[in-house]
Design a protein around this motif. Structure first.
Motif, PDB file in Angstrom:
ATOM      1  N   TYR A   5       1.911   6.643  -6.958  1.00  0.00           N
ATOM      2  CA  TYR A   5       0.936   7.607  -7.463  1.00  0.00           C
ATOM      3  C   TYR A   5       1.401   9.041  -7.219  1.00  0.00           C
ATOM      4  O   TYR A   5       1.205   9.925  -8.066  1.00  0.00           O
TER       5      TYR A   5
ATOM      6  N   LYS B 149       0.825  -1.206   0.000  1.00  0.00           N
ATOM      7  CA  LYS B 149       0.000   0.000   0.000  1.00  0.00           C
ATOM      8  C   LYS B 149       0.863   1.262   0.000  1.00  0.00           C
ATOM      9  O   LYS B 149       0.574   2.230  -0.700  1.00  0.00           O
TER      10      LYS B 149
ATOM     11  N   VAL C 194       0.908   4.153  -2.943  1.00  0.00           N
ATOM     12  CA  VAL C 194       0.696   5.570  -2.660  1.00  0.00           C
ATOM     13  C   VAL C 194       1.892   6.396  -3.129  1.00  0.00           C
ATOM     14  O   VAL C 194       1.736   7.455  -3.758  1.00  0.00           O
TER      15      VAL C 194
END
Length: 297
Positions: free
Chosen positions: A18, A11, A15
Protein backbone atom coordinates in the motif's frame (compact mmCIF):
# COMPACT_ATOMS: atom_id res chain seq x y z
CA UNK A 1 -17.21 -19.44 9.35
CA UNK A 2 -13.75 -19.18 10.89
CA UNK A 3 -11.54 -16.42 9.52
CA UNK A 4 -8.09 -17.31 8.27
CA UNK A 5 -5.41 -15.77 10.45
CA UNK A 6 -3.06 -13.46 8.59
CA UNK A 7 0.62 -13.99 9.30
CA UNK A 8 2.92 -11.17 10.37
CA UNK A 9 4.91 -11.41 7.13
CA UNK A 10 1.70 -11.11 5.12
CA UNK A 11 0.65 -8.01 7.06
CA UNK A 12 4.06 -6.42 6.51
CA UNK A 13 3.83 -7.16 2.80
CA UNK A 14 0.33 -5.62 2.54
CA UNK A 15 1.44 -2.46 4.38
CA UNK A 16 4.54 -2.17 2.19
CA UNK A 17 2.43 -2.76 -0.93
CA UNK A 18 0.00 0.00 0.00
CA UNK A 19 2.83 2.41 0.79
CA UNK A 20 4.43 1.78 -2.61
CA UNK A 21 1.09 2.26 -4.40
CA UNK A 22 0.39 5.47 -2.51
CA UNK A 23 3.88 6.75 -3.35
CA UNK A 24 3.38 5.97 -7.05
CA UNK A 25 -0.05 7.63 -7.02
CA UNK A 26 1.42 10.79 -5.48
CA UNK A 27 4.29 10.82 -7.98
CA UNK A 28 1.81 10.57 -10.87
CA UNK A 29 -0.60 13.12 -9.40
CA UNK A 30 1.85 15.87 -8.44
CA UNK A 31 2.81 16.89 -12.02
CA UNK A 32 -0.88 17.08 -12.98
CA UNK A 33 -1.67 19.28 -9.98
CA UNK A 34 1.37 21.45 -10.68
CA UNK A 35 0.28 22.13 -14.26
CA UNK A 36 -3.40 22.57 -13.33
CA UNK A 37 -2.71 25.06 -10.53
CA UNK A 38 -0.07 26.94 -12.52
CA UNK A 39 -2.46 27.36 -15.47
CA UNK A 40 -4.89 29.40 -13.35
CA UNK A 41 -2.34 31.27 -11.21
CA UNK A 42 -1.01 34.79 -11.56
CA UNK A 43 1.50 34.72 -14.46
CA UNK A 44 4.06 36.98 -12.79
CA UNK A 45 4.04 34.81 -9.67
CA UNK A 46 4.41 31.62 -11.76
CA UNK A 47 7.41 33.06 -13.62
CA UNK A 48 9.26 33.48 -10.30
CA UNK A 49 8.51 29.95 -9.06
CA UNK A 50 11.07 27.16 -9.39
CA UNK A 51 9.45 24.31 -7.45
CA UNK A 52 6.13 22.50 -7.41
CA UNK A 53 2.96 24.57 -7.32
CA UNK A 54 0.52 22.81 -4.99
CA UNK A 55 -2.15 25.51 -4.89
CA UNK A 56 -3.17 28.36 -7.18
CA UNK A 57 -1.85 31.83 -6.39
CA UNK A 58 -4.49 34.26 -7.51
CA UNK A 59 -7.00 33.01 -10.06
CA UNK A 60 -7.20 33.86 -13.73
CA UNK A 61 -8.56 32.10 -16.81
CA UNK A 62 -6.90 34.55 -19.19
CA UNK A 63 -4.43 31.87 -20.30
CA UNK A 64 -7.24 29.54 -21.34
CA UNK A 65 -8.96 32.45 -23.05
CA UNK A 66 -5.85 33.10 -25.13
CA UNK A 67 -5.49 29.39 -25.94
CA UNK A 68 -9.06 29.12 -27.20
CA UNK A 69 -8.64 32.31 -29.24
CA UNK A 70 -5.71 30.73 -31.08
CA UNK A 71 -6.89 29.67 -34.52
CA UNK A 72 -3.84 27.50 -35.20
CA UNK A 73 -4.14 25.68 -31.89
CA UNK A 74 -7.87 25.09 -32.11
CA UNK A 75 -7.50 23.98 -35.73
CA UNK A 76 -4.93 21.40 -34.64
CA UNK A 77 -7.35 20.33 -31.91
CA UNK A 78 -9.94 19.55 -34.58
CA UNK A 79 -7.30 17.71 -36.61
CA UNK A 80 -6.39 15.55 -33.63
CA UNK A 81 -10.03 14.65 -32.98
CA UNK A 82 -10.39 13.64 -36.64
CA UNK A 83 -7.15 11.62 -36.62
CA UNK A 84 -8.09 9.86 -33.38
CA UNK A 85 -11.59 8.97 -34.56
CA UNK A 86 -10.55 7.87 -38.05
CA UNK A 87 -7.46 5.91 -36.95
CA UNK A 88 -9.23 4.22 -34.05
CA UNK A 89 -12.31 3.27 -36.11
CA UNK A 90 -10.22 1.95 -38.99
CA UNK A 91 -7.78 0.22 -36.65
CA UNK A 92 -10.54 -1.51 -34.68
CA UNK A 93 -12.25 -2.65 -37.88
CA UNK A 94 -9.07 -4.13 -39.36
CA UNK A 95 -8.07 -5.61 -36.00
CA UNK A 96 -11.39 -7.41 -35.56
CA UNK A 97 -11.57 -8.61 -39.16
CA UNK A 98 -7.97 -9.82 -39.00
CA UNK A 99 -8.19 -11.44 -35.56
CA UNK A 100 -11.36 -13.43 -36.26
CA UNK A 101 -10.01 -15.77 -38.97
CA UNK A 102 -6.64 -16.00 -37.21
CA UNK A 103 -8.40 -17.28 -34.08
CA UNK A 104 -9.49 -20.40 -35.99
CA UNK A 105 -7.19 -23.37 -35.45
CA UNK A 106 -8.16 -24.84 -38.83
CA UNK A 107 -7.11 -21.76 -40.81
CA UNK A 108 -4.52 -22.60 -43.46
CA UNK A 109 -1.05 -21.27 -42.54
CA UNK A 110 -2.41 -19.62 -39.39
CA UNK A 111 0.83 -20.23 -37.48
CA UNK A 112 2.91 -18.76 -40.31
CA UNK A 113 0.68 -15.69 -40.48
CA UNK A 114 0.92 -15.18 -36.74
CA UNK A 115 4.71 -15.49 -36.95
CA UNK A 116 4.82 -12.79 -39.62
CA UNK A 117 2.57 -10.50 -37.57
CA UNK A 118 4.64 -11.08 -34.44
CA UNK A 119 7.84 -10.42 -36.41
CA UNK A 120 6.66 -6.87 -37.17
CA UNK A 121 6.51 -6.14 -33.44
CA UNK A 122 10.26 -6.61 -33.09
CA UNK A 123 11.71 -5.63 -36.47
CA UNK A 124 10.92 -3.00 -39.09
CA UNK A 125 12.43 -1.59 -42.25
CA UNK A 126 13.55 1.60 -40.52
CA UNK A 127 12.47 5.20 -40.77
CA UNK A 128 14.02 5.77 -44.22
CA UNK A 129 12.16 2.84 -45.77
CA UNK A 130 8.99 3.92 -44.00
CA UNK A 131 9.33 7.44 -45.39
CA UNK A 132 10.01 6.19 -48.93
CA UNK A 133 6.99 3.88 -48.91
CA UNK A 134 4.60 6.57 -47.68
CA UNK A 135 5.94 9.07 -50.22
CA UNK A 136 5.79 6.58 -53.10
CA UNK A 137 2.14 5.86 -52.30
CA UNK A 138 1.29 9.52 -52.74
CA UNK A 139 0.35 10.11 -49.12
CA UNK A 140 3.02 12.73 -48.37
CA UNK A 141 1.51 15.90 -46.88
CA UNK A 142 -1.95 14.30 -46.70
CA UNK A 143 -4.06 13.27 -43.73
CA UNK A 144 -3.77 9.66 -44.88
CA UNK A 145 -0.08 9.73 -43.93
CA UNK A 146 -1.12 10.17 -40.31
CA UNK A 147 -4.05 7.72 -40.38
CA UNK A 148 -3.10 4.72 -42.52
CA UNK A 149 0.54 3.70 -41.84
CA UNK A 150 0.11 3.00 -38.12
CA UNK A 151 -3.64 2.49 -37.78
CA UNK A 152 -3.21 -1.20 -36.79
CA UNK A 153 -1.14 -2.50 -33.91
CA UNK A 154 0.16 -6.08 -34.06
CA UNK A 155 -0.02 -6.31 -30.27
CA UNK A 156 -3.69 -5.29 -30.24
CA UNK A 157 -4.50 -7.73 -33.03
CA UNK A 158 -2.87 -10.58 -31.08
CA UNK A 159 -4.76 -9.53 -27.96
CA UNK A 160 -8.14 -9.63 -29.74
CA UNK A 161 -7.26 -12.84 -31.55
CA UNK A 162 -6.37 -14.55 -28.27
CA UNK A 163 -9.61 -13.38 -26.66
CA UNK A 164 -11.61 -14.82 -29.57
CA UNK A 165 -9.71 -18.11 -29.36
CA UNK A 166 -10.81 -18.58 -25.73
CA UNK A 167 -14.51 -18.63 -26.65
CA UNK A 168 -16.22 -22.05 -26.80
CA UNK A 169 -16.52 -23.33 -30.36
CA UNK A 170 -19.98 -24.67 -29.57
CA UNK A 171 -21.38 -21.12 -29.57
CA UNK A 172 -20.44 -20.54 -33.19
CA UNK A 173 -21.50 -24.02 -34.22
CA UNK A 174 -24.91 -23.48 -32.65
CA UNK A 175 -25.34 -20.12 -34.40
CA UNK A 176 -24.39 -21.60 -37.76
CA UNK A 177 -26.88 -24.43 -37.31
CA UNK A 178 -29.50 -21.71 -36.92
CA UNK A 179 -28.46 -20.26 -40.27
CA UNK A 180 -26.11 -17.46 -39.18
CA UNK A 181 -23.27 -16.60 -41.56
CA UNK A 182 -19.69 -15.69 -40.60
CA UNK A 183 -20.45 -11.95 -40.45
CA UNK A 184 -23.51 -12.49 -38.25
CA UNK A 185 -21.55 -14.83 -35.98
CA UNK A 186 -18.76 -12.29 -35.64
CA UNK A 187 -20.89 -9.24 -34.88
CA UNK A 188 -23.77 -10.87 -32.98
CA UNK A 189 -22.01 -13.67 -31.08
CA UNK A 190 -18.25 -13.14 -30.85
CA UNK A 191 -17.88 -9.39 -30.38
CA UNK A 192 -20.49 -9.03 -27.59
CA UNK A 193 -18.68 -11.77 -25.64
CA UNK A 194 -15.31 -10.01 -25.83
CA UNK A 195 -16.50 -6.43 -25.31
CA UNK A 196 -14.12 -6.05 -22.34
CA UNK A 197 -11.15 -6.82 -24.58
CA UNK A 198 -12.51 -4.55 -27.31
CA UNK A 199 -12.87 -1.69 -24.80
CA UNK A 200 -9.30 -2.20 -23.65
CA UNK A 201 -7.94 -2.27 -27.20
CA UNK A 202 -9.99 0.82 -28.05
CA UNK A 203 -8.36 2.61 -25.13
CA UNK A 204 -4.92 1.58 -26.41
CA UNK A 205 -5.71 2.94 -29.87
CA UNK A 206 -7.22 6.20 -28.61
CA UNK A 207 -4.28 6.97 -26.31
CA UNK A 208 -1.71 6.07 -28.96
CA UNK A 209 -3.41 8.16 -31.66
CA UNK A 210 -4.02 11.09 -29.32
CA UNK A 211 -0.35 11.25 -28.34
CA UNK A 212 0.97 10.63 -31.85
CA UNK A 213 3.06 13.40 -33.39
CA UNK A 214 6.10 11.79 -35.05
CA UNK A 215 4.43 10.74 -38.31
CA UNK A 216 2.90 14.19 -38.66
CA UNK A 217 6.28 15.83 -38.11
CA UNK A 218 7.93 13.96 -41.00
CA UNK A 219 5.04 13.66 -43.45
CA UNK A 220 3.10 16.93 -43.07
CA UNK A 221 4.33 20.29 -44.33
CA UNK A 222 0.98 22.09 -44.28
CA UNK A 223 0.41 23.54 -40.80
CA UNK A 224 -3.35 23.39 -41.31
CA UNK A 225 -3.06 19.59 -41.04
CA UNK A 226 -0.91 19.54 -37.88
CA UNK A 227 -2.27 17.58 -34.88
CA UNK A 228 -2.45 19.15 -31.44
CA UNK A 229 0.55 17.28 -30.07
CA UNK A 230 2.82 18.68 -32.78
CA UNK A 231 1.77 22.25 -31.94
CA UNK A 232 2.24 21.49 -28.25
CA UNK A 233 5.73 20.18 -28.99
CA UNK A 234 6.62 23.43 -30.73
CA UNK A 235 5.34 25.50 -27.82
CA UNK A 236 7.25 23.49 -25.22
CA UNK A 237 10.53 22.80 -27.02
CA UNK A 238 11.03 25.99 -28.96
CA UNK A 239 9.81 28.15 -26.08
CA UNK A 240 7.97 30.22 -28.66
CA UNK A 241 4.28 31.01 -28.61
CA UNK A 242 4.37 33.17 -31.71
CA UNK A 243 3.96 30.16 -34.01
CA UNK A 244 0.84 29.11 -32.13
CA UNK A 245 -0.72 32.54 -31.55
CA UNK A 246 -2.93 34.35 -34.00
CA UNK A 247 -3.58 37.44 -31.90
CA UNK A 248 -3.31 40.45 -34.16
CA UNK A 249 -4.10 43.41 -31.92
CA UNK A 250 -1.22 45.02 -30.09
CA UNK A 251 -2.92 44.78 -26.71
CA UNK A 252 -3.67 41.08 -27.05
CA UNK A 253 -0.25 40.33 -28.54
CA UNK A 254 1.45 42.01 -25.58
CA UNK A 255 -0.78 40.13 -23.18
CA UNK A 256 0.04 36.84 -24.89
CA UNK A 257 3.74 37.58 -24.50
CA UNK A 258 3.39 38.28 -20.77
CA UNK A 259 1.37 35.08 -20.40
CA UNK A 260 3.93 32.93 -22.26
CA UNK A 261 4.50 30.49 -19.37
CA UNK A 262 0.79 30.32 -18.53
CA UNK A 263 -0.09 29.53 -22.15
CA UNK A 264 2.23 26.52 -21.96
CA UNK A 265 0.47 25.17 -18.91
CA UNK A 266 -2.97 25.87 -20.35
CA UNK A 267 -2.05 24.15 -23.61
CA UNK A 268 -0.89 21.07 -21.72
CA UNK A 269 -4.16 20.95 -19.79
CA UNK A 270 -6.25 21.40 -22.92
CA UNK A 271 -4.32 18.57 -24.59
CA UNK A 272 -4.46 16.22 -21.59
CA UNK A 273 -7.93 16.61 -20.07
CA UNK A 274 -9.91 14.94 -22.90
CA UNK A 275 -7.89 11.72 -22.76
CA UNK A 276 -8.08 11.71 -18.95
CA UNK A 277 -11.87 12.02 -19.20
CA UNK A 278 -12.06 9.14 -21.68
CA UNK A 279 -10.34 6.63 -19.41
CA UNK A 280 -13.09 6.29 -16.73
CA UNK A 281 -15.58 5.12 -19.36
CA UNK A 282 -13.51 2.02 -20.15
CA UNK A 283 -11.77 1.57 -16.79
CA UNK A 284 -14.26 -1.09 -15.64
CA UNK A 285 -13.39 -3.20 -18.70
CA UNK A 286 -9.63 -2.64 -18.57
CA UNK A 287 -8.51 -5.36 -16.14
CA UNK A 288 -10.99 -7.92 -17.39
CA UNK A 289 -10.12 -7.21 -21.01
CA UNK A 290 -6.40 -7.74 -20.49
CA UNK A 291 -6.91 -10.92 -18.48
CA UNK A 292 -9.31 -12.45 -21.00
CA UNK A 293 -6.78 -11.97 -23.73
CA UNK A 294 -3.98 -13.59 -21.72
CA UNK A 295 -5.53 -16.96 -20.85
CA UNK A 296 -3.85 -18.81 -23.66
CA UNK A 297 -1.90 -18.10 -26.82
Amino acid sequence: MKKTKTSLARKIFIVFDYLVLIFLAVVCLLPILHVAFASVSDPNWVMNQSGLILKPHGFTLEGYKLVFQTRQLMGSYGNTLFYVFASTALGMLITVLGAYPLSKSDLLWSNALMLIISFTMMFSGGIITFYMVVRSLGMYNTRLAVILPTCVSAFNLILVRTAMATLPKELEESARLDGAGPIAVLFKIVLPLIKATLATVTLYYVVANWNSWFNASIFLTDRDKYPLQLILREVLIRNDTSSATSASSGELAGLADSYKQIIKYCTIMVASVPILCFYPFVMKYFKKGVMVGSIKG
